[in-house]
Design a protein around this motif. Sequence first.
Motif, PDB file in Angstrom:
ATOM      1  N   UNK A  98      23.978   6.094 -18.571  1.00  0.00           N
ATOM      2  CA  UNK A  98      25.362   6.395 -18.967  1.00  0.00           C
ATOM      3  C   UNK A  98      26.076   7.211 -17.886  1.00  0.00           C
ATOM      4  N   UNK A  99      25.342   8.062 -17.223  1.00  0.00           N
ATOM      5  CA  UNK A  99      25.969   8.849 -16.147  1.00  0.00           C
ATOM      6  C   UNK A  99      26.468   7.928 -15.027  1.00  0.00           C
ATOM      7  N   UNK A 100      25.741   6.862 -14.782  1.00  0.00           N
ATOM      8  CA  UNK A 100      26.207   5.900 -13.766  1.00  0.00           C
ATOM      9  C   UNK A 100      27.516   5.251 -14.244  1.00  0.00           C
ATOM     10  N   UNK A 101      27.549   4.841 -15.516  1.00  0.00           N
ATOM     11  CA  UNK A 101      28.774   4.214 -16.031  1.00  0.00           C
ATOM     12  C   UNK A 101      29.949   5.195 -16.073  1.00  0.00           C
ATOM     13  N   UNK A 102      29.647   6.459 -16.302  1.00  0.00           N
ATOM     14  CA  UNK A 102      30.733   7.447 -16.367  1.00  0.00           C
ATOM     15  C   UNK A 102      31.458   7.571 -15.031  1.00  0.00           C
ATOM     16  N   UNK A 103      30.762   7.241 -13.947  1.00  0.00           N
ATOM     17  CA  UNK A 103      31.388   7.321 -12.620  1.00  0.00           C
ATOM     18  C   UNK A 103      32.070   6.005 -12.244  1.00  0.00           C
ATOM     19  N   UNK A 104      32.010   5.019 -13.130  1.00  0.00           N
ATOM     20  CA  UNK A 104      32.583   3.701 -12.857  1.00  0.00           C
ATOM     21  C   UNK A 104      33.972   3.566 -13.481  1.00  0.00           C
ATOM     22  N   UNK A 136      29.719  12.407 -22.736  1.00  0.00           N
ATOM     23  CA  UNK A 136      29.522  11.382 -21.709  1.00  0.00           C
ATOM     24  C   UNK A 136      30.172  10.052 -22.135  1.00  0.00           C
ATOM     25  N   UNK A 137      30.020   9.721 -23.399  1.00  0.00           N
ATOM     26  CA  UNK A 137      30.629   8.487 -23.918  1.00  0.00           C
ATOM     27  C   UNK A 137      32.155   8.579 -23.838  1.00  0.00           C
ATOM     28  N   UNK A 138      32.677   9.762 -24.145  1.00  0.00           N
ATOM     29  CA  UNK A 138      34.135   9.949 -24.069  1.00  0.00           C
ATOM     30  C   UNK A 138      34.611   9.759 -22.632  1.00  0.00           C
ATOM     31  N   UNK A 139      33.829  10.224 -21.681  1.00  0.00           N
ATOM     32  CA  UNK A 139      34.191  10.059 -20.272  1.00  0.00           C
ATOM     33  C   UNK A 139      34.128   8.580 -19.867  1.00  0.00           C
ATOM     34  N   UNK A 140      33.088   7.894 -20.314  1.00  0.00           N
ATOM     35  CA  UNK A 140      32.958   6.460 -19.982  1.00  0.00           C
ATOM     36  C   UNK A 140      34.163   5.695 -20.514  1.00  0.00           C
ATOM     37  N   UNK A 141      34.541   5.997 -21.746  1.00  0.00           N
ATOM     38  CA  UNK A 141      35.624   5.200 -22.360  1.00  0.00           C
ATOM     39  C   UNK A 141      36.985   5.445 -21.698  1.00  0.00           C
ATOM     40  N   UNK A 142      37.134   6.526 -20.976  1.00  0.00           N
ATOM     41  CA  UNK A 142      38.400   6.767 -20.272  1.00  0.00           C
ATOM     42  C   UNK A 142      38.623   5.750 -19.151  1.00  0.00           C
ATOM     43  N   UNK A 143      37.531   5.287 -18.547  1.00  0.00           N
ATOM     44  CA  UNK A 143      37.689   4.382 -17.418  1.00  0.00           C
ATOM     45  C   UNK A 143      37.097   3.006 -17.629  1.00  0.00           C
ATOM     46  N   UNK A 144      36.459   2.807 -18.775  1.00  0.00           N
ATOM     47  CA  UNK A 144      35.759   1.549 -19.034  1.00  0.00           C
ATOM     48  C   UNK A 144      35.960   1.152 -20.488  1.00  0.00           C
ATOM     49  N   UNK A 145      35.662  -0.101 -20.798  1.00  0.00           N
ATOM     50  CA  UNK A 145      35.728  -0.525 -22.200  1.00  0.00           C
ATOM     51  C   UNK A 145      34.339  -0.335 -22.796  1.00  0.00           C
ATOM     52  N   UNK A 205      41.681   1.128 -21.298  1.00  0.00           N
ATOM     53  CA  UNK A 205      41.227   2.477 -20.935  1.00  0.00           C
ATOM     54  C   UNK A 205      42.279   3.203 -20.118  1.00  0.00           C
ATOM     55  N   UNK A 206      42.280   4.503 -20.324  1.00  0.00           N
ATOM     56  CA  UNK A 206      43.256   5.370 -19.648  1.00  0.00           C
ATOM     57  C   UNK A 206      43.179   5.209 -18.113  1.00  0.00           C
ATOM     58  N   UNK A 207      41.972   5.131 -17.589  1.00  0.00           N
ATOM     59  CA  UNK A 207      41.791   5.071 -16.136  1.00  0.00           C
ATOM     60  C   UNK A 207      41.196   3.731 -15.723  1.00  0.00           C
ATOM     61  N   UNK A 208      41.863   2.655 -16.035  1.00  0.00           N
ATOM     62  CA  UNK A 208      41.310   1.335 -15.713  1.00  0.00           C
ATOM     63  C   UNK A 208      41.303   1.128 -14.200  1.00  0.00           C
ATOM     64  N   UNK A 209      40.330   0.406 -13.692  1.00  0.00           N
ATOM     65  CA  UNK A 209      40.153   0.229 -12.246  1.00  0.00           C
ATOM     66  C   UNK A 209      41.424  -0.241 -11.559  1.00  0.00           C
TER      67      UNK A 209
END
Length: 313
Positions: free
Chosen positions: A118-124, A144-153, A298-302
């Motif tokens: 999950x830490x890897x996904x959080x940086x994606x 960590x899940x909250x961080x992932x969802x900001x930039x990922x689905x 997501x708030x921070x989509x690529x």
Amino acid sequence: MAAESPLLESKRQVEYFELPARSILNRTKPGMPFGWAINPYRGCEFGCKYCYARYTHEFMEMKDGRDFEEKIYAKAHTAELLRRELYKVRREDFVAIGTATDPYQPAERRFEKTRAILEVFAAQRGRRPSLITKSDLILRDLPLLAEIKRGNILHVNMTITTLDTELARALEPRAPRPDLRLAAVARLAEAGISVGVFSNPILPLITDSEESLDCLAAAAAKAGASYFGGGLLFLMPSAQKVFFPFLDEKFPHLAKRYRERFEKNAYLRGPYQEMIRDRVRNIRARHGLASSPANYQPELWAGGEQLELFPVS
Ligand code: SF4
């Protein structure tokens, strides 16, 4: 490789090993709702009687069905492997974590293999990971899940086969109680995480009644799940070895019928399958639940580009 794995710890009857892995991402077969699977462990201490994933220990030459729940292999270097392999995953590909093991089984408290992933996904940014679990230990990783969802689905699929605590204890001896799983659904939903409940697998004449599935869907909706589903039991020979003796002991009146059906074919097809599909569809509609996760941007989509949303049924 498994035979050479160093013993990490021996506790009660469960032993933990480290499994040297060359790869952490597995391509799934066509037709699956996700293109890739990640399993941080091999084996699962929850020991569900119907577990289809027991075959993964047979690949390691362990043919006794109990080895699957008593010899748990934690994959080595999960985060490094994932970082190295992520280039293979296209942005539109879904990645499911926990398809053949529970990523939040007791081993995760110690070895934190899921957390490392999950830490890897959080940086994606712009990825589409999902988690499948029966455990409220997932709440440990809420930030960590909250961080992932900001930039990922991100989607979390909580499996709850029944609300009946005693039945759940018999079927899934070391998995968290159903009420704890529902409480985890509520906490995830409150945190804005997309979460659904799956009653997998639906067990004929054990958990398949209208009443049982309806109560479960009602509780899922009340907890804040946005989608609900359930697929029928399938029993490959590796799962039959554990499930049939379980039926002999707990549901002797059903043992003969199950053997007759599943010894011919691991899958249930035909009118019964259609009836259960309709039942789940009607129950879902009754409780305002979707069949699959809702879209969100997501708030921070690529790159800030508009997300191409996937259909919801
Ligand atoms: S939680 Fe999943 S992987 Fe673990 S024993 Fe149960 S069905 Fe198998």
